[in-house]
Design a protein around this motif. Structure first.
Motif, short mmCIF file in Angstrom:
data_model
loop_
_atom_site.label_atom_id
_atom_site.label_comp_id
_atom_site.label_asym_id
_atom_site.label_seq_id
_atom_site.Cartn_x
_atom_site.Cartn_y
_atom_site.Cartn_z
N LEU A 1 -1.12 10.32 4.85
CA LEU A 1 -1.45 11.17 6.00
C LEU A 1 -2.33 12.33 5.59
O LEU A 1 -3.34 12.62 6.24
CB LEU A 1 -0.16 11.69 6.65
N SER A 2 -1.96 13.03 4.51
CA SER A 2 -2.76 14.18 4.08
C SER A 2 -4.16 13.75 3.67
O SER A 2 -5.14 14.46 3.93
CB SER A 2 -2.07 14.91 2.92
N SER A 3 -4.30 12.56 3.08
CA SER A 3 -5.62 12.07 2.68
C SER A 3 -6.49 11.78 3.90
O SER A 3 -7.68 12.12 3.93
CB SER A 3 -5.47 10.79 1.84
N VAL A 4 -5.91 11.13 4.90
CA VAL A 4 -6.64 10.83 6.13
C VAL A 4 -7.11 12.11 6.80
O VAL A 4 -8.27 12.23 7.21
CB VAL A 4 -5.77 10.00 7.10
N ARG B 1 1.38 11.20 -7.45
CA ARG B 1 -0.03 11.61 -7.37
C ARG B 1 -0.90 10.55 -6.71
O ARG B 1 -1.88 10.87 -6.03
CB ARG B 1 -0.57 11.90 -8.78
N THR B 2 -0.56 9.28 -6.90
CA THR B 2 -1.38 8.19 -6.36
C THR B 2 -0.85 7.67 -5.02
O THR B 2 -1.25 6.61 -4.56
CB THR B 2 -1.46 7.02 -7.37
N HIS B 3 0.05 8.43 -4.42
CA HIS B 3 0.60 8.10 -3.09
C HIS B 3 1.34 6.75 -3.09
O HIS B 3 1.31 6.02 -2.10
CB HIS B 3 -0.50 8.09 -2.03
N LEU B 4 2.01 6.45 -4.19
CA LEU B 4 2.77 5.19 -4.28
C LEU B 4 4.28 5.45 -4.35
O LEU B 4 5.04 4.56 -4.74
CB LEU B 4 2.33 4.40 -5.53
N GLU B 5 4.68 6.64 -3.96
CA GLU B 5 6.10 6.95 -3.99
C GLU B 5 6.89 5.99 -3.10
O GLU B 5 8.02 5.62 -3.41
CB GLU B 5 6.34 8.39 -3.55
N TRP B 6 6.27 5.58 -1.99
CA TRP B 6 6.95 4.65 -1.07
C TRP B 6 7.29 3.34 -1.78
O TRP B 6 8.34 2.74 -1.52
CB TRP B 6 6.07 4.38 0.15
N LEU B 7 6.40 2.90 -2.69
CA LEU B 7 6.64 1.65 -3.40
C LEU B 7 7.82 1.78 -4.36
O LEU B 7 8.63 0.86 -4.50
CB LEU B 7 5.37 1.25 -4.17
N PHE B 8 7.92 2.95 -4.99
CA PHE B 8 9.06 3.20 -5.88
C PHE B 8 10.37 3.19 -5.09
O PHE B 8 11.35 2.57 -5.50
CB PHE B 8 8.87 4.55 -6.59
#
Length: 248
Positions: free
Chosen positions: A67-70, A206-213
């Motif tokens: 969201l912040s990136s968009v 940092r790479t916005h992959l926290e959701w995957l973790f």
């Protein structure tokens, strides 16, 4: 910054914590803070009452990396991710210098006890006004009145609400309107600080992959949330980008 009619604050983690502490201590009127992300908007896009809440009184912080990136790309202004767990711990830490009194609302009593013990260990001098584990059901008007009285009498400057989305956002706004205390709905922050859930590695944050973790940790509980929620958010982000370009 506008995202589908919802005003999302253009901020950063340090500024967000400063503003919340200042507001909690009465520099500005109390408000409900919401940590909004892809899942928030995926839910709201299918729930008119929840979308209306997000568009109403309160402060929406950009919790989600996507969201912040968009928003940063389409509005060409600073909009750094403000993670709920990070905001929670920053305010616990820095609030010690100002005598901020914190109240924790949500989760089981055992989890709250562990949270309080961990906060006292990691942030000595942090003032905990109280904590409460409400029943896992809708509360009666009498129960809500008792809960509000308990919070008010605790002298808390800020109530941290961890009841899950969207319930926590509804309750945070209700508390502000009922007793005039600043609130912040921070999701799983209690679990991360208490150590009952693992935190994603920094590189994944940092790479916005926290959701995957998180998905790998709790696949049965979260697969629908991320499979369908992420797909829905991508559609919303595409619509937002097209609308922004057309308006420009």
């Amino acid at each position: 910054m506008d995202f589908h009619g919802v005003d999302v604050a253009a901020t950063n983690p340090h500024a967000a914590a400063d503003e919340l502490i200042s507001r909690a201590l009465g520099a500005t009127p109390p408000a409900a803070y919401r940590l909004v992300n892809s899942y928030t908007f995926a839910l709201a896009s299918r729930d008119a009452s929840y979308m209306q809440l997000l568009r109403g009184p309160g402060i929406n912080l950009p919790d989600g990396g996507p969201l912040s990136s968009v928003l940063q790309r389409t509005h060409e202004t600073e909009c750094r991710q403000v993670r709920g767990p990070g905001l929670f711990e920053d305010c616990l830490d820095r609030g010690r210098d100002y005598g901020v009194r914190h109240f924790f609302l949500g989760g089981s009593q055992a989890a709250l006890d562990q949270l309080v013990a961990e906060v006292e260990r990691r942030f000595p001098g942090c003032q905990i006004a109280g904590s409460w584990s409400p029943p896992f059901r809708a509360l009666s008007s009498a129960e809500l009145e008792w809960q509000d009285m308990m919070i008010a009498e605790s002298g808390a400057h800020v109530v941290w609400v961890g009841l899950g989305t969207p319930k926590q956002d509804v309750e945070a706004l209700r508390i502000v309107n009922s007793i005039g205390v600043t609130t912040a709905a921070v999701g799983a922050a209690f679990d991360f600080t208490a150590g009952t859930k693992a935190v994603a590695p920094k590189w994944m944050q940092r790479t916005h992959l926290e959701w995957l973790f998180r998905l790998s940790m709790e696949p049965r509980r979260l697969w629908k949330r991320y499979l369908f929620g992420n797909a829905r958010f991508l559609s919303l982000a595409y619509q937002h980008s097209r609308r922004t370009k057309t308006a420009a």
